[in-house]
Design a protein around this motif. Structure first.
Motif, mmCIF file in Angstrom:
data_model
loop_
_atom_site.group_PDB
_atom_site.id
_atom_site.type_symbol
_atom_site.label_atom_id
_atom_site.label_comp_id
_atom_site.label_asym_id
_atom_site.label_seq_id
_atom_site.Cartn_x
_atom_site.Cartn_y
_atom_site.Cartn_z
ATOM 1 N N THR A 155 0.836 -1.207 0.000
ATOM 2 C CA THR A 155 0.000 0.000 0.000
ATOM 3 C C THR A 155 0.867 1.253 0.000
ATOM 4 O O THR A 155 0.578 2.214 -0.719
ATOM 5 C CB THR A 155 -0.943 0.003 1.218
ATOM 6 O OG1 THR A 155 -1.741 -1.182 1.190
ATOM 7 C CG2 THR A 155 -1.844 1.222 1.226
ATOM 8 N N LEU A 156 1.931 1.245 0.784
ATOM 9 C CA LEU A 156 2.848 2.385 0.816
ATOM 10 C C LEU A 156 3.447 2.631 -0.564
ATOM 11 O O LEU A 156 3.473 3.771 -1.038
ATOM 12 C CB LEU A 156 3.963 2.137 1.836
ATOM 13 C CG LEU A 156 5.070 3.197 1.879
ATOM 14 C CD1 LEU A 156 4.516 4.540 2.365
ATOM 15 C CD2 LEU A 156 6.216 2.737 2.759
ATOM 16 N N ILE A 157 3.905 1.580 -1.217
ATOM 17 C CA ILE A 157 4.492 1.726 -2.555
ATOM 18 C C ILE A 157 3.467 2.295 -3.522
ATOM 19 O O ILE A 157 3.760 3.221 -4.281
ATOM 20 C CB ILE A 157 5.052 0.375 -3.043
ATOM 21 C CG1 ILE A 157 6.301 0.020 -2.233
ATOM 22 C CG2 ILE A 157 5.361 0.406 -4.529
ATOM 23 C CD1 ILE A 157 6.823 -1.377 -2.460
ATOM 24 N N TYR A 158 2.260 1.762 -3.502
ATOM 25 C CA TYR A 158 1.195 2.252 -4.385
ATOM 26 C C TYR A 158 0.921 3.736 -4.146
ATOM 27 O O TYR A 158 0.839 4.538 -5.082
ATOM 28 C CB TYR A 158 -0.074 1.423 -4.179
ATOM 29 C CG TYR A 158 -1.265 1.941 -4.932
ATOM 30 C CD1 TYR A 158 -1.358 1.753 -6.311
ATOM 31 C CD2 TYR A 158 -2.287 2.620 -4.281
ATOM 32 C CE1 TYR A 158 -2.454 2.232 -7.019
ATOM 33 C CE2 TYR A 158 -3.382 3.105 -4.980
ATOM 34 C CZ TYR A 158 -3.454 2.909 -6.347
ATOM 35 O OH TYR A 158 -4.535 3.388 -7.038
ATOM 36 N N LYS A 181 1.767 7.395 -6.506
ATOM 37 C CA LYS A 181 0.755 8.396 -6.869
ATOM 38 C C LYS A 181 1.044 9.772 -6.275
ATOM 39 O O LYS A 181 0.487 10.767 -6.735
ATOM 40 C CB LYS A 181 -0.619 7.917 -6.394
ATOM 41 C CG LYS A 181 -1.143 6.723 -7.172
ATOM 42 C CD LYS A 181 -2.451 6.182 -6.652
ATOM 43 C CE LYS A 181 -3.409 7.211 -6.173
ATOM 44 N NZ LYS A 181 -4.684 6.717 -5.697
ATOM 45 N N ASP A 182 1.904 9.843 -5.262
ATOM 46 C CA ASP A 182 2.164 11.086 -4.543
ATOM 47 C C ASP A 182 3.052 12.025 -5.371
ATOM 48 O O ASP A 182 4.120 11.638 -5.825
ATOM 49 C CB ASP A 182 2.844 10.774 -3.200
ATOM 50 C CG ASP A 182 2.778 11.931 -2.227
ATOM 51 O OD1 ASP A 182 3.076 13.071 -2.631
ATOM 52 O OD2 ASP A 182 2.430 11.698 -1.053
ATOM 53 N N LYS A 183 2.600 13.247 -5.564
ATOM 54 C CA LYS A 183 3.326 14.230 -6.370
ATOM 55 C C LYS A 183 4.597 14.742 -5.687
ATOM 56 O O LYS A 183 5.463 15.303 -6.337
ATOM 57 C CB LYS A 183 2.419 15.402 -6.715
ATOM 58 C CG LYS A 183 1.254 15.002 -7.603
ATOM 59 C CD LYS A 183 0.469 16.216 -8.038
ATOM 60 C CE LYS A 183 -0.762 15.833 -8.820
ATOM 61 N NZ LYS A 183 -0.524 15.063 -10.002
ATOM 62 N N ASN A 207 7.927 12.697 6.583
ATOM 63 C CA ASN A 207 6.516 13.085 6.710
ATOM 64 C C ASN A 207 5.668 12.529 5.569
ATOM 65 O O ASN A 207 4.516 12.169 5.757
ATOM 66 C CB ASN A 207 6.370 14.604 6.815
ATOM 67 C CG ASN A 207 6.798 15.328 5.559
ATOM 68 O OD1 ASN A 207 7.783 14.964 4.920
ATOM 69 N ND2 ASN A 207 6.078 16.369 5.213
ATOM 70 N N VAL A 208 6.242 12.409 4.373
ATOM 71 C CA VAL A 208 5.510 11.838 3.228
ATOM 72 C C VAL A 208 5.293 10.346 3.454
ATOM 73 O O VAL A 208 4.202 9.817 3.197
ATOM 74 C CB VAL A 208 6.267 12.107 1.903
ATOM 75 C CG1 VAL A 208 5.595 11.416 0.737
ATOM 76 C CG2 VAL A 208 6.391 13.603 1.653
ATOM 77 N N ILE A 209 6.315 9.671 3.951
ATOM 78 C CA ILE A 209 6.186 8.237 4.245
ATOM 79 C C ILE A 209 5.110 8.013 5.306
ATOM 80 O O ILE A 209 4.238 7.162 5.150
ATOM 81 C CB ILE A 209 7.528 7.636 4.702
ATOM 82 C CG1 ILE A 209 8.537 7.655 3.552
ATOM 83 C CG2 ILE A 209 7.344 6.208 5.218
ATOM 84 C CD1 ILE A 209 9.939 7.241 3.945
ATOM 85 N N LEU A 210 5.159 8.809 6.372
ATOM 86 C CA LEU A 210 4.185 8.640 7.464
ATOM 87 C C LEU A 210 2.755 8.927 7.008
ATOM 88 O O LEU A 210 1.817 8.259 7.442
ATOM 89 C CB LEU A 210 4.560 9.522 8.647
ATOM 90 C CG LEU A 210 5.814 9.095 9.421
ATOM 91 C CD1 LEU A 210 6.168 10.139 10.477
ATOM 92 C CD2 LEU A 210 5.620 7.725 10.050
ATOM 93 N N GLU A 211 2.583 9.927 6.139
ATOM 94 C CA GLU A 211 1.236 10.237 5.632
ATOM 95 C C GLU A 211 0.677 9.108 4.776
ATOM 96 O O GLU A 211 -0.533 8.902 4.722
ATOM 97 C CB GLU A 211 1.268 11.519 4.810
ATOM 98 C CG GLU A 211 1.415 12.772 5.634
ATOM 99 C CD GLU A 211 1.535 14.016 4.774
ATOM 100 O OE1 GLU A 211 1.063 14.000 3.616
ATOM 101 O OE2 GLU A 211 2.108 15.012 5.257
ATOM 102 N N ASN A 212 1.552 8.369 4.096
ATOM 103 C CA ASN A 212 1.118 7.299 3.205
ATOM 104 C C ASN A 212 1.160 5.922 3.853
ATOM 105 O O ASN A 212 0.729 4.944 3.248
ATOM 106 C CB ASN A 212 1.977 7.297 1.937
ATOM 107 C CG ASN A 212 1.671 8.475 1.048
ATOM 108 O OD1 ASN A 212 0.581 8.591 0.508
ATOM 109 N ND2 ASN A 212 2.623 9.380 0.928
ATOM 110 N N TRP A 213 1.670 5.827 5.040
ATOM 111 C CA TRP A 213 1.790 4.545 5.755
ATOM 112 C C TRP A 213 0.495 4.245 6.477
ATOM 113 O O TRP A 213 -0.004 5.056 7.238
ATOM 114 C CB TRP A 213 2.950 4.624 6.742
ATOM 115 C CG TRP A 213 3.171 3.390 7.543
ATOM 116 C CD1 TRP A 213 2.907 3.226 8.866
ATOM 117 C CD2 TRP A 213 3.709 2.146 7.092
ATOM 118 N NE1 TRP A 213 3.255 1.961 9.267
ATOM 119 C CE2 TRP A 213 3.748 1.270 8.199
ATOM 120 C CE3 TRP A 213 4.159 1.676 5.858
ATOM 121 C CZ2 TRP A 213 4.226 -0.040 8.109
ATOM 122 C CZ3 TRP A 213 4.635 0.386 5.768
ATOM 123 C CH2 TRP A 213 4.669 -0.466 6.874
#
Length: 109
Positions: free
Chosen positions: A8-11, A15-17, A71-77
């Motif tokens: 899910t994180l990879i997906y 998609k994250d800009k 912070n980007v990793i944590l938002e998408n985790w």
């Protein structure tokens, strides 16, 4: 189990800009290499056949942990944060073990 959280994180990172195109290409290449049945080292060879897939997976996860802001990793985790911290520690250990294994493999052959 942590594998669905990583998928899910990879997906989400793809998609994250805010994630660089270079990082997305590396992640996509790693996912393609692991999922396509044709490898540099055939999977039919016991143990050694899986090492290249594992190495590519570790490499891709390490790129994510070093190139993508925390912070980007944590938002998408979607998993627990302590698992993410543990994953980072395991990755650091795995890179050391993989490096030693590759050095030994080169020495023996």
């Amino acid at each position: 189990f942590v594998l669905p959280d990583i998928a899910t994180l990879i997906y989400r990172l793809l998609k994250d800009k805010r994630v660089s195109m270079k990082t997305k290409i590396i992640i996509s290449g790693a996912v393609a290499y692991i999922t396509v049945p044709c490898d540099i080292i055939p999977d039919k060879i016991p143990f050694i056949g899986k090492v290249d897939d594992i190495a590519i997976g570790i490499f891709a996860l390490n790129i994510i942990m070093t190139e993508v802001p925390l912070n980007v990793i944590l938002e998408n985790w979607q998993g627990k944060n302590d698992i993410l911290i543990g994953l980072k520690n395991v990755l650091n250990m795995q890179l050391s073990v993989l490096y030693l294994y590759l050095c030994m493999f080169r020495f023996l052959y």
